[in-house]
Motif scaffolding. Structure first.
Motif, PDB file in Angstrom:
ATOM      1  N   VAL A 121      -1.001  22.306 -20.162  1.00 46.17           N
ATOM      2  CA  VAL A 121       0.088  22.015 -19.239  1.00 46.17           C
ATOM      3  C   VAL A 121      -0.493  21.054 -18.205  1.00 46.17           C
ATOM      4  O   VAL A 121      -1.358  21.430 -17.417  1.00 46.17           O
ATOM      5  N   ASN A 122      -0.045  19.820 -18.260  1.00 41.29           N
ATOM      6  CA  ASN A 122      -0.623  18.765 -17.429  1.00 41.29           C
ATOM      7  C   ASN A 122       0.399  18.234 -16.437  1.00 41.29           C
ATOM      8  O   ASN A 122       1.601  18.227 -16.709  1.00 41.29           O
ATOM      9  N   SER A 123      -0.105  17.787 -15.308  1.00 40.93           N
ATOM     10  CA  SER A 123       0.758  17.235 -14.265  1.00 40.93           C
ATOM     11  C   SER A 123       0.163  15.942 -13.730  1.00 40.93           C
ATOM     12  O   SER A 123      -1.056  15.769 -13.720  1.00 40.93           O
ATOM     13  N   MET A 124       1.049  15.086 -13.274  1.00 41.93           N
ATOM     14  CA  MET A 124       0.650  13.862 -12.598  1.00 41.93           C
ATOM     15  C   MET A 124       1.368  13.839 -11.263  1.00 41.93           C
ATOM     16  O   MET A 124       2.577  14.066 -11.201  1.00 41.93           O
ATOM     17  N   ILE A 125       0.608  13.607 -10.208  1.00 41.99           N
ATOM     18  CA  ILE A 125       1.199  13.486  -8.874  1.00 41.99           C
ATOM     19  C   ILE A 125       1.298  12.000  -8.563  1.00 41.99           C
ATOM     20  O   ILE A 125       0.283  11.281  -8.575  1.00 41.99           O
ATOM     21  N   THR A 126       2.525  11.567  -8.289  1.00 45.89           N
ATOM     22  CA  THR A 126       2.792  10.146  -8.095  1.00 45.89           C
ATOM     23  C   THR A 126       3.433   9.920  -6.735  1.00 45.89           C
ATOM     24  O   THR A 126       4.351  10.641  -6.351  1.00 45.89           O
ATOM     25  N   LYS A 127       2.938   8.924  -6.026  1.00 49.26           N
ATOM     26  CA  LYS A 127       3.520   8.542  -4.732  1.00 49.26           C
ATOM     27  C   LYS A 127       4.836   7.797  -4.960  1.00 49.26           C
ATOM     28  O   LYS A 127       5.122   7.337  -6.059  1.00 49.26           O
ATOM     29  N   ALA A 128       5.610   7.646  -3.897  1.00 48.46           N
ATOM     30  CA  ALA A 128       6.915   6.989  -3.983  1.00 48.46           C
ATOM     31  C   ALA A 128       6.825   5.562  -4.524  1.00 48.46           C
ATOM     32  O   ALA A 128       7.735   5.092  -5.198  1.00 48.46           O
ATOM     33  N   ASP A 129       5.698   4.884  -4.274  1.00 48.40           N
ATOM     34  CA  ASP A 129       5.552   3.502  -4.759  1.00 48.40           C
ATOM     35  C   ASP A 129       5.031   3.426  -6.194  1.00 48.40           C
ATOM     36  O   ASP A 129       4.768   2.344  -6.708  1.00 48.40           O
ATOM     37  N   GLY A 130       4.873   4.587  -6.849  1.00 46.38           N
ATOM     38  CA  GLY A 130       4.406   4.614  -8.235  1.00 46.38           C
ATOM     39  C   GLY A 130       2.909   4.800  -8.396  1.00 46.38           C
ATOM     40  O   GLY A 130       2.419   4.943  -9.515  1.00 46.38           O
ATOM     41  N   THR A 131       2.171   4.799  -7.307  1.00 44.52           N
ATOM     42  CA  THR A 131       0.715   4.989  -7.365  1.00 44.52           C
ATOM     43  C   THR A 131       0.395   6.423  -7.764  1.00 44.52           C
ATOM     44  O   THR A 131       0.947   7.369  -7.196  1.00 44.52           O
ATOM     45  N   VAL A 132      -0.490   6.580  -8.729  1.00 43.01           N
ATOM     46  CA  VAL A 132      -0.919   7.911  -9.141  1.00 43.01           C
ATOM     47  C   VAL A 132      -1.921   8.434  -8.125  1.00 43.01           C
ATOM     48  O   VAL A 132      -2.947   7.798  -7.862  1.00 43.01           O
ATOM     49  N   SER A 133      -1.622   9.588  -7.557  1.00 45.29           N
ATOM     50  CA  SER A 133      -2.508  10.211  -6.586  1.00 45.29           C
ATOM     51  C   SER A 133      -3.492  11.159  -7.253  1.00 45.29           C
ATOM     52  O   SER A 133      -4.649  11.249  -6.853  1.00 45.29           O
ATOM     53  N   ALA A 134      -3.029  11.881  -8.292  1.00 45.82           N
ATOM     54  CA  ALA A 134      -3.915  12.824  -8.975  1.00 45.82           C
ATOM     55  C   ALA A 134      -3.372  13.144 -10.360  1.00 45.82           C
ATOM     56  O   ALA A 134      -2.165  13.091 -10.603  1.00 45.82           O
ATOM     57  N   GLU A 135      -4.294  13.480 -11.246  1.00 51.99           N
ATOM     58  CA  GLU A 135      -3.979  13.971 -12.585  1.00 51.99           C
ATOM     59  C   GLU A 135      -4.542  15.384 -12.664  1.00 51.99           C
ATOM     60  O   GLU A 135      -5.696  15.608 -12.287  1.00 51.99           O
ATOM     61  N   ILE A 136      -3.742  16.317 -13.145  1.00 53.05           N
ATOM     62  CA  ILE A 136      -4.160  17.715 -13.212  1.00 53.05           C
ATOM     63  C   ILE A 136      -3.993  18.192 -14.648  1.00 53.05           C
ATOM     64  O   ILE A 136      -2.887  18.132 -15.204  1.00 53.05           O
ATOM     65  N   TYR A 137      -5.097  18.629 -15.226  1.00 55.33           N
ATOM     66  CA  TYR A 137      -5.114  19.063 -16.621  1.00 55.33           C
ATOM     67  C   TYR A 137      -5.426  20.556 -16.670  1.00 55.33           C
ATOM     68  O   TYR A 137      -6.439  20.993 -16.134  1.00 55.33           O
ATOM     69  N   CYS A 138      -4.542  21.324 -17.306  1.00 52.23           N
ATOM     70  CA  CYS A 138      -4.692  22.779 -17.344  1.00 52.23           C
ATOM     71  C   CYS A 138      -4.688  23.291 -18.778  1.00 52.23           C
ATOM     72  O   CYS A 138      -3.930  22.804 -19.619  1.00 52.23           O
TER      73      CYS A 138
END
Length: 142
Positions: free
Chosen positions: A89-106
């Motif tokens: 179960v993976n997540s990507m945290i993205t800022k409003a401008d589309g910049t990826v802030s973090a990738e989370i791999y579970c």
């Protein structure tokens, strides 16, 4: 379409450097997982009624860009099943401008709460509880 949930960074989530504390990224991913599973037709109460629950076995965060107070972000949730007792179960945290802030791999398993053991086929068990894996498709690569 990828499941995403909007979140606004709150000031109490910041560390002494003025950006989001590392542990909060895990909380953001948990919000996406819980809401994603519910959107896919499988909520916590339904799982507990079946005496099963997802358990987090491993998590890795790759930090890309800092987050600061009041930033609007989106957190995605993607589920990937293979064979065996675990799934991703993976997540990507993205800022409003589309910049990826973090990738989370579970790595997650589905536990039988009576036997206290992982179920051999989590996908089938989740689908029996109403889970539609198509709702949590692969997240976009930015």
């Amino acid at each position: 379409m990828t499941f995403r949930i909007p979140i606004v960074v709150r000031s109490y989530e910041l560390d002494a450097l003025g950006h989001v504390n590392h542990a909060v990224y895990h909380q953001y991913a948990e919000v996406a997982r819980m809401n994603g599973f519910r959107a896919a037709g499988c909520d916590w109460d339904g799982l507990m009624g079946r005496r099963t629950a997802p358990v987090l076995l491993s998590t890795t965060v790759n930090f890309r860009r800092e987050l600061r107070a009041n930033e609007d972000i989106e957190v995605s949730c993607e589920v990937k099943f293979g064979t065996g007792k675990t799934f991703n179960v993976n997540s990507m945290i993205t800022k409003a401008d589309g910049t990826v802030s973090a990738e989370i791999y579970c790595i997650v398993g589905l536990m039988d709460l009576e036997a206290r053991k992982l179920l051999a086929d989590p996908r089938t068990s989740l689908e029996a509880a109403g889970f539609d894996p198509a709702v949590l498709t692969a997240f976009d690569q930015h």
